[in-house]
Design an enzyme around this catalytic site. Structure first.
Site, mmCIF file in Angstrom:
data_model
loop_
_atom_site.group_PDB
_atom_site.id
_atom_site.type_symbol
_atom_site.label_atom_id
_atom_site.label_comp_id
_atom_site.label_asym_id
_atom_site.label_seq_id
_atom_site.Cartn_x
_atom_site.Cartn_y
_atom_site.Cartn_z
ATOM 1 N N TYR A 150 0.836 -1.202 0.000
ATOM 2 C CA TYR A 150 0.000 0.000 0.000
ATOM 3 C C TYR A 150 0.873 1.255 0.000
ATOM 4 C CZ TYR A 150 -4.085 -2.922 1.103
ATOM 5 O OH TYR A 150 -5.094 -3.851 1.066
ATOM 6 N N SER A 188 -13.603 -3.953 -0.237
ATOM 7 C CA SER A 188 -14.338 -3.167 -1.235
ATOM 8 C C SER A 188 -15.856 -3.311 -1.058
ATOM 9 C CB SER A 188 -13.935 -3.577 -2.660
ATOM 10 O OG SER A 188 -12.629 -3.166 -2.954
ATOM 11 N N GLY A 214 -18.035 -4.899 -9.497
ATOM 12 C CA GLY A 214 -17.004 -5.426 -10.378
ATOM 13 C C GLY A 214 -15.691 -5.578 -9.641
#
Length: 305
Positions: free
Chosen positions: A52, A215, A220
């Site tokens: 990250y 998420s 998607g």
């Protein structure tokens, strides 16, 4: 905030965690505000990864809190390793080096939970087991888990490990539900009936592995947020309807939908906006009815058999 137990560990954590992927873009003052807000609302598991911000997210985090032993004991730090530029790497050498790097950047002498980030096709489970044992014995890592792994991959690891795997991070949101779809469309010939992950949801429940949905606002493969997105009018209308009923925001309801599942999941939210984090945390105080859960599921375009 309500607390849950992570896997078979002794860790009691808030049922929402904060993903720190975007923290690399913040100033120390901005990051400190986010972290302070998280702790205030009961979010004290902070999810990191060595990749990250190229490691900067961990550095900013540690600098922002002014890491000391007294600060450290207020939080649960989780980090991940295994993703490298162009390939995945579960070698013993890489795991050990990655942990040392994270410890240095986070300015601490131990990681609460280490996760293997994405499956490595060339994994040698004996090597992983050696790395985990060395990290456990040295006190550098206290607990272990995986991310994006299916049941057989986990079983292969467990054959050699002498530690429990307490977490599996998996993508899950109202608009991304393959692990739920297959369980509802048993013995059907439609696309939702296809078992894409070897029954990972039920497997994790059977083996006391806590699922951490990542998420939770995305559709998607991280294509963007579905919340407030004009391309998804039905699900947003339903989110807004329930938000008005409960006196919260649509984002709050999206997380409450995940928390309503009996698997006792711990969503990882990635907002770096302190005010948005507060409204998301309010999901812990809401329990959607069974009917409302299914209404949201159907509003995402899912058809019950």
């Amino acid at each position: 905030m309500k607390k849950i137990k992570l896997g078979n560990s002794d860790l009691q954590v808030g049922e929402i965690s904060l993903g720190c992927m975007r923290m690399a873009s913040l100033s120390n003052e901005e990051a400190a505000h986010v972290i302070e807000t998280a702790l205030e609302v009961g979010v004290h598991l902070f999810d990191h990864a060595d990749i990250y911000g190229g490691g900067k997210s961990e550095e900013v985090f540690a600098d922002a809190v002014g890491m000391t032993p007294s600060v450290r004991e207020k939080m649960i730090l989780q980090t991940k390793c295994g993703i490298r530029k162009g390939f995945f790497d579960f070698s013993k050498e890489h795991i050990l080096n990655s942990v040392d790097g994270s410890l240095q950047r986070l300015k601490t002498d131990y990681i609460d939970i280490l996760l293997l980030h994405r499956p490595d096709a060339l994994m040698e489970p004996e090597e992983v087991a050696e790395a985990f044992s060395q990290l456990k014995e040295s006190g550098k890592v206290r607990h272990f888990g995986v991310s994006n792994q299916n049941p057989m991959q986990i079983e292969l690891l467990k054959k050699y490990l002498d530690v429990d795997l307490i977490v599996n991070q998996l993508q899950l949101s109202i608009m991304h539900t393959p692990m739920i779809d297959a369980g509802l469309n048993v013995n059907m010939q439609n696309d939702p009936s296809i078992v894409r992950d070897s029954g990972v949801l039920e497997y994790c429940r059977l083996n006391n592995i806590t699922i951490q949905p990542w998420s939770p606002f995305q559709y998607g493969m991280i294509k963007g947020s579905f919340v407030g997105n004009a391309d998804f009018p039905e699900v947003n209308a339903k989110l807004q309807e329930m938000a008005e009923k409960y006196g919260v925001t649509d984002s709050t309801i999206a997380i409450a939908w995940l928390l309503r599942h009996p698997a006792k999941m711990q969503p990882v939210v990635g907002t770096m906006n302190p005010e948005r984090l507060k409204v998301i945390a309010a999901a812990s105080g809401i329990e959607l009815t069974r009917e409302e859960w299914y209404e949201l599921y159907r509003s995402a375009g899912n058809v019950l058999p």
